[in-house]
Enzyme design. Sequence first.
Site, PDB file in Angstrom:
ATOM      1  N   ASP A   1      15.366 -95.893  -4.358  1.00  0.00           N
ATOM      2  CA  ASP A   1      13.929 -95.968  -4.078  1.00  0.00           C
ATOM      3  C   ASP A   1      13.417 -94.569  -3.769  1.00  0.00           C
ATOM      4  O   ASP A   1      13.441 -94.110  -2.630  1.00  0.00           O
ATOM      5  CB  ASP A   1      13.679 -96.923  -2.904  1.00  0.00           C
ATOM      6  CG  ASP A   1      12.194 -97.027  -2.572  1.00  0.00           C
ATOM      7  OD1 ASP A   1      11.388 -96.337  -3.239  1.00  0.00           O
ATOM      8  OD2 ASP A   1      11.843 -97.797  -1.659  1.00  0.00           O
TER       9      ASP A   1
ATOM     10  N   ASP B   1      19.813-102.312  -1.845  1.00  0.00           N
ATOM     11  CA  ASP B   1      18.366-102.552  -1.851  1.00  0.00           C
ATOM     12  C   ASP B   1      17.647-101.351  -1.222  1.00  0.00           C
ATOM     13  O   ASP B   1      17.996-100.942  -0.110  1.00  0.00           O
ATOM     14  CB  ASP B   1      18.100-103.835  -1.037  1.00  0.00           C
ATOM     15  CG  ASP B   1      16.672-104.302  -1.122  1.00  0.00           C
ATOM     16  OD1 ASP B   1      16.003-104.032  -2.140  1.00  0.00           O
ATOM     17  OD2 ASP B   1      16.215-104.959  -0.160  1.00  0.00           O
ATOM     18  N   HIS B   2      16.669-100.788  -1.900  1.00  0.00           N
ATOM     19  CA  HIS B   2      15.905 -99.634  -1.399  1.00  0.00           C
ATOM     20  C   HIS B   2      16.805 -98.508  -0.898  1.00  0.00           C
ATOM     21  O   HIS B   2      16.670 -98.034   0.236  1.00  0.00           O
ATOM     22  CB  HIS B   2      14.925-100.053  -0.286  1.00  0.00           C
ATOM     23  CG  HIS B   2      13.846-100.920  -0.796  1.00  0.00           C
ATOM     24  ND1 HIS B   2      12.776-100.436  -1.530  1.00  0.00           N
ATOM     25  CD2 HIS B   2      13.665-102.254  -0.728  1.00  0.00           C
ATOM     26  CE1 HIS B   2      11.995-101.442  -1.871  1.00  0.00           C
ATOM     27  NE2 HIS B   2      12.509-102.565  -1.413  1.00  0.00           N
TER      28      HIS B   2
END
Length: 288
Positions: A106, A85-86
């Site tokens: 990201d 995530d990110h």
Amino acid sequence: MALVNAAEMLTKAKAGHYAVGQFNINNLEWTKAILLTAQELNSPVILGVSEGAGKYMTGFKTVAAMVKAMDESLGITVPVALHLDHGTYEGCYKCIKAGFTSIMFDGSHYPFEENLAKSKELVSVAHGLGLSIECEVGSIGGEEDGVVGMGECADPEECKVIADLGVDMLAAGIGNIHGKYPENWQGLSFETLAAIQEKTGVKPLVLHGGTGIPADMIKKAISLGVSKINVNTECQLSFQEATRKYIEEGKDLQGKGFDPRKLLAPGFEAIKATVKEKMELFGSVGKA
Ligand code: 13P
């Protein structure tokens, strides 16, 4: 069933007008609660791991080993993807090496050309190894594990350029925020979302900041092409509330109430209840 990448489950979700939940994990209790709930509801699921949570669990290698072993020992048969995530550029490579099945790069804080160049490279590397990849345009407001965003709405033209790289899912800022929404929150920008969907067509879109978005907005976002919704803070709040209640009721002081397996049980059940509620809302129940 071995862990899978997220491409097929999200393509199906987009075509079927529902969304698959990404639930972030922090430890064994989180992972077990999410996997068991997905299995009970026959729902596909994505386990999200932020760089901060990865570090907390002593590294992505530990996380991948735990998730793979637990998926097997619990006899999970629904599709499960293990997703960064990110991720930073370096973090993406670490997760690829550790055995994740999906990554998010990201690059939204970089100038667009740099985001584009790095996203392009990572799409090619991820796909070469059979992983799915999410990239981001615009930014998600608020803070998550040290990742701070200003919350700019994405430019639909830029979304198209990144989507055309062949990303499997596209995260776009549409007024969404990590963590709790402030009182004066303006709501999601459905105008932006509709424009992005028009430019990017069948590409699965990702809604970050799933905590606290009212059910009617979630449903509308799904109708406008969102097929992955990320939830993190809400499981943390459910866990906290249930754990606080257990201690305030003095249950940790009774008998063997201090046993971590007893102390953490109400929080564990609370995470399960939150995940169930979200899967029902997102429409992924029975879609495994
Ligand atoms: P929340 O913590 O607001 O649910 O956001 C989760 C998220 O978007 C993970 O990337």
